[in-house]
Write a protein that holds these residues in place. Sequence first.
Motif, PDB file in Angstrom:
ATOM      1  N   GLY A   1       0.810  -1.217   0.000  1.00  0.00           N
ATOM      2  CA  GLY A   1       0.000   0.000   0.000  1.00  0.00           C
ATOM      3  C   GLY A   1       0.841   1.264   0.000  1.00  0.00           C
ATOM      4  N   CYS A   2       1.913   1.270   0.793  1.00  0.00           N
ATOM      5  CA  CYS A   2       2.781   2.456   0.856  1.00  0.00           C
ATOM      6  C   CYS A   2       3.567   2.646  -0.441  1.00  0.00           C
ATOM      7  N   LEU A   3       4.085   1.549  -1.001  1.00  0.00           N
ATOM      8  CA  LEU A   3       4.812   1.670  -2.263  1.00  0.00           C
ATOM      9  C   LEU A   3       3.890   2.169  -3.366  1.00  0.00           C
ATOM     10  N   LEU A   4       2.679   1.639  -3.443  1.00  0.00           N
ATOM     11  CA  LEU A   4       1.744   2.093  -4.464  1.00  0.00           C
ATOM     12  C   LEU A   4       1.397   3.572  -4.267  1.00  0.00           C
ATOM     13  N   ALA A   5       1.270   4.003  -3.017  1.00  0.00           N
ATOM     14  CA  ALA A   5       0.990   5.415  -2.743  1.00  0.00           C
ATOM     15  C   ALA A   5       2.095   6.308  -3.312  1.00  0.00           C
ATOM     16  N   VAL A   6       3.351   5.857  -3.185  1.00  0.00           N
ATOM     17  CA  VAL A   6       4.467   6.636  -3.746  1.00  0.00           C
ATOM     18  C   VAL A   6       4.332   6.729  -5.260  1.00  0.00           C
ATOM     19  N   TYR A   7       4.103   5.599  -5.912  1.00  0.00           N
ATOM     20  CA  TYR A   7       3.957   5.586  -7.372  1.00  0.00           C
ATOM     21  C   TYR A   7       2.841   6.531  -7.820  1.00  0.00           C
ATOM     22  N   LEU A   8       1.669   6.448  -7.164  1.00  0.00           N
ATOM     23  CA  LEU A   8       0.521   7.236  -7.598  1.00  0.00           C
ATOM     24  C   LEU A   8       0.723   8.725  -7.339  1.00  0.00           C
ATOM     25  N   CYS A   9       1.319   9.054  -6.208  1.00  0.00           N
ATOM     26  CA  CYS A   9       1.611  10.463  -5.927  1.00  0.00           C
ATOM     27  C   CYS A   9       2.573  11.033  -6.965  1.00  0.00           C
ATOM     28  N   ARG A  10       3.562  10.247  -7.342  1.00  0.00           N
ATOM     29  CA  ARG A  10       4.522  10.707  -8.341  1.00  0.00           C
ATOM     30  C   ARG A  10       3.859  10.930  -9.698  1.00  0.00           C
ATOM     31  N   ARG A  11       2.740  10.288  -9.934  1.00  0.00           N
ATOM     32  CA  ARG A  11       1.994  10.495 -11.183  1.00  0.00           C
ATOM     33  C   ARG A  11       1.042  11.679 -11.083  1.00  0.00           C
TER      34      ARG A  11
ATOM     35  N   SER B   1      14.502  -5.624   7.596  1.00  0.00           N
ATOM     36  CA  SER B   1      13.482  -5.485   8.631  1.00  0.00           C
ATOM     37  C   SER B   1      12.169  -5.024   7.999  1.00  0.00           C
ATOM     38  N   ARG B   2      11.096  -5.777   8.249  1.00  0.00           N
ATOM     39  CA  ARG B   2       9.785  -5.395   7.714  1.00  0.00           C
ATOM     40  C   ARG B   2       9.384  -4.001   8.200  1.00  0.00           C
ATOM     41  N   SER B   3       9.550  -3.755   9.494  1.00  0.00           N
ATOM     42  CA  SER B   3       9.097  -2.474  10.042  1.00  0.00           C
ATOM     43  C   SER B   3       9.937  -1.316   9.519  1.00  0.00           C
ATOM     44  N   ASN B   4      11.259  -1.497   9.438  1.00  0.00           N
ATOM     45  CA  ASN B   4      12.102  -0.411   8.917  1.00  0.00           C
ATOM     46  C   ASN B   4      11.753  -0.081   7.474  1.00  0.00           C
ATOM     47  N   LEU B   5      11.533  -1.111   6.668  1.00  0.00           N
ATOM     48  CA  LEU B   5      11.172  -0.898   5.267  1.00  0.00           C
ATOM     49  C   LEU B   5       9.805  -0.229   5.163  1.00  0.00           C
ATOM     50  N   ASN B   6       8.858  -0.687   5.966  1.00  0.00           N
ATOM     51  CA  ASN B   6       7.512  -0.111   5.940  1.00  0.00           C
ATOM     52  C   ASN B   6       7.541   1.367   6.313  1.00  0.00           C
ATOM     53  N   ILE B   7       8.312   1.688   7.356  1.00  0.00           N
ATOM     54  CA  ILE B   7       8.387   3.089   7.801  1.00  0.00           C
ATOM     55  C   ILE B   7       9.022   3.957   6.724  1.00  0.00           C
ATOM     56  N   LEU B   8      10.070   3.476   6.084  1.00  0.00           N
ATOM     57  CA  LEU B   8      10.719   4.259   5.033  1.00  0.00           C
ATOM     58  C   LEU B   8       9.759   4.523   3.871  1.00  0.00           C
ATOM     59  N   LEU B   9       9.003   3.500   3.472  1.00  0.00           N
ATOM     60  CA  LEU B   9       8.033   3.683   2.384  1.00  0.00           C
ATOM     61  C   LEU B   9       6.904   4.623   2.799  1.00  0.00           C
ATOM     62  N   LEU B  10       6.444   4.478   4.037  1.00  0.00           N
ATOM     63  CA  LEU B  10       5.365   5.329   4.547  1.00  0.00           C
ATOM     64  C   LEU B  10       5.792   6.797   4.533  1.00  0.00           C
ATOM     65  N   GLU B  11       6.977   7.054   5.063  1.00  0.00           N
ATOM     66  CA  GLU B  11       7.450   8.442   5.129  1.00  0.00           C
ATOM     67  C   GLU B  11       7.736   9.013   3.744  1.00  0.00           C
ATOM     68  N   THR B  12       8.182   8.164   2.831  1.00  0.00           N
ATOM     69  CA  THR B  12       8.384   8.619   1.455  1.00  0.00           C
ATOM     70  C   THR B  12       7.050   8.978   0.819  1.00  0.00           C
ATOM     71  N   ALA B  13       6.030   8.165   1.051  1.00  0.00           N
ATOM     72  CA  ALA B  13       4.697   8.456   0.504  1.00  0.00           C
ATOM     73  C   ALA B  13       4.152   9.761   1.073  1.00  0.00           C
ATOM     74  N   GLU B  14       4.354   9.982   2.372  1.00  0.00           N
ATOM     75  CA  GLU B  14       3.903  11.250   2.976  1.00  0.00           C
ATOM     76  C   GLU B  14       4.606  12.440   2.342  1.00  0.00           C
ATOM     77  N   LYS B  15       5.903  12.312   2.120  1.00  0.00           N
ATOM     78  CA  LYS B  15       6.653  13.410   1.492  1.00  0.00           C
ATOM     79  C   LYS B  15       6.170  13.690   0.074  1.00  0.00           C
ATOM     80  N   GLN B  16       5.685  12.627  -0.591  1.00  0.00           N
ATOM     81  CA  GLN B  16       5.167  12.799  -1.949  1.00  0.00           C
ATOM     82  C   GLN B  16       3.757  13.371  -1.958  1.00  0.00           C
TER      83      GLN B  16
END
Length: 446
Positions: free
Chosen positions: A16-26, A106-121
């Motif tokens: 969900g977080c990775l897709l949010a990054v992709y869609l925001c970038r579009r 780490s699942r949580s570290n990766l999830n947090i990085l994607l989440l914060e990237t999506a927020e920034k986008q």
Amino acid sequence: MSGQKHIAITGAGLVGCLLAVYLCRRGYKVTVFERRPDLRQQQVDAGRSINLALSNRGLRALEEIGLADDIIRIAIPMHKRMIHALDGSLTFQPYGKQGQFINSISRSNLNILLLETAEKQGATFHFSHRVTEVDLMATTLTVQQNGVTADNTFDAIVGADGAFSAVRHAMQFTDQFNFSQDYIEHAYKEFHIPATPNGQFAMEKNALHIWPRESYMLIALPNPDGSFTCTLFFPFDGDPSFSSLRTEQNIRHFFLSNFPDATALMPRLIHDFNSNPTSSLVTMKCFPWVRNKTLLIGDAAHAIVPFYGQGMNAGFEDCRILNQLMDQHQDDWEKTIQAFQLQRKPDTDAIAQLALDNFIEMRDLVADADFLLRKKIEAKLHELYPEEWIPLYSMVTFYDNIRYSEAYRIGLKQKKIMDEVMKKRGIETTWMRLDFEQLVRQLQAT
């Protein structure tokens, strides 16, 4: 056009977080609803898959959004399987050729990085918001938070809310929707091997450790702090099984009898066994993945068992392929999601079967002499003909340009050829004299 559209994503997990990054970038407006609290403000649940194996398919998607280098810095490369025999002897099997490896992350570290990237986008996240209803015709989500419900209408919805998806549940009540779920007889429970007193790894750092014991197995993945996360894949019922190990004495005796070297490194064995959950393993399939303007993606569409290390990687590849199709169809959402489900369904069915097959390989075969010889012959074929004969594991893990379905098809052909090779009398001493070119021609001809 995309800037005028508002897309909702259910689930703020990895996909969900990775897709949010992709869609925001579009240029889309993106809102994400997550039933759990904000991961950044919660302690990670013990015993819940805290690290994962990231390989080329997942990395390719992360490269596209500019995060691959950041992820690699917090990952541990695993170049090989380290096999632990019952007598304590060790053997290793490289995952691929020189320079090829998978990554413990780490699942949580990766999830947090994607989440914060999506927020920034520009994505908006609503945590502790549970989706209670989905109106597929109106593209509306009914969401509950603190007992208060609200209806929210969007231009499109993506269900990325995992194997027990609320969005898929709504689709299951529509006409001609096919759904299956198949639980295997094994469950899993996680254990912890801490770092040594001086902060070092207690075992080989750059390996995925396996204790194969035929009907069950223990594995261990390294963590950046010097510890290992161990996972026991073990039957729910029978003898031995999770249900049969009821006392501290029985638990300790079982581990000392079957995993003596690992047991010596687990000071919290009994605590972990009694405290960490016993979790089931399921394969879920469904079709179609689309209803009106709503799409399923990741585990919501195709949950698989973890034995090929491809669940996350397949979900990330979903996002990359969806983005690619949006390019092809110039952001026409209806055309994109129809093309997406038709393209991805054969691939996700293939990796689901491969994951089930690989459980048998990991628990039963990795210590088998015939299996090891077969792998040695295939490695030689790959060395001599690197483009013509690529081992199945390498196709799935390292060759992201080969679709899962194509890898599965080629793998079946390779298996048929190798089955005949292994029937040759004296093959264990004569294999170097095989006509390797003829084997490759057989693969190309069939």
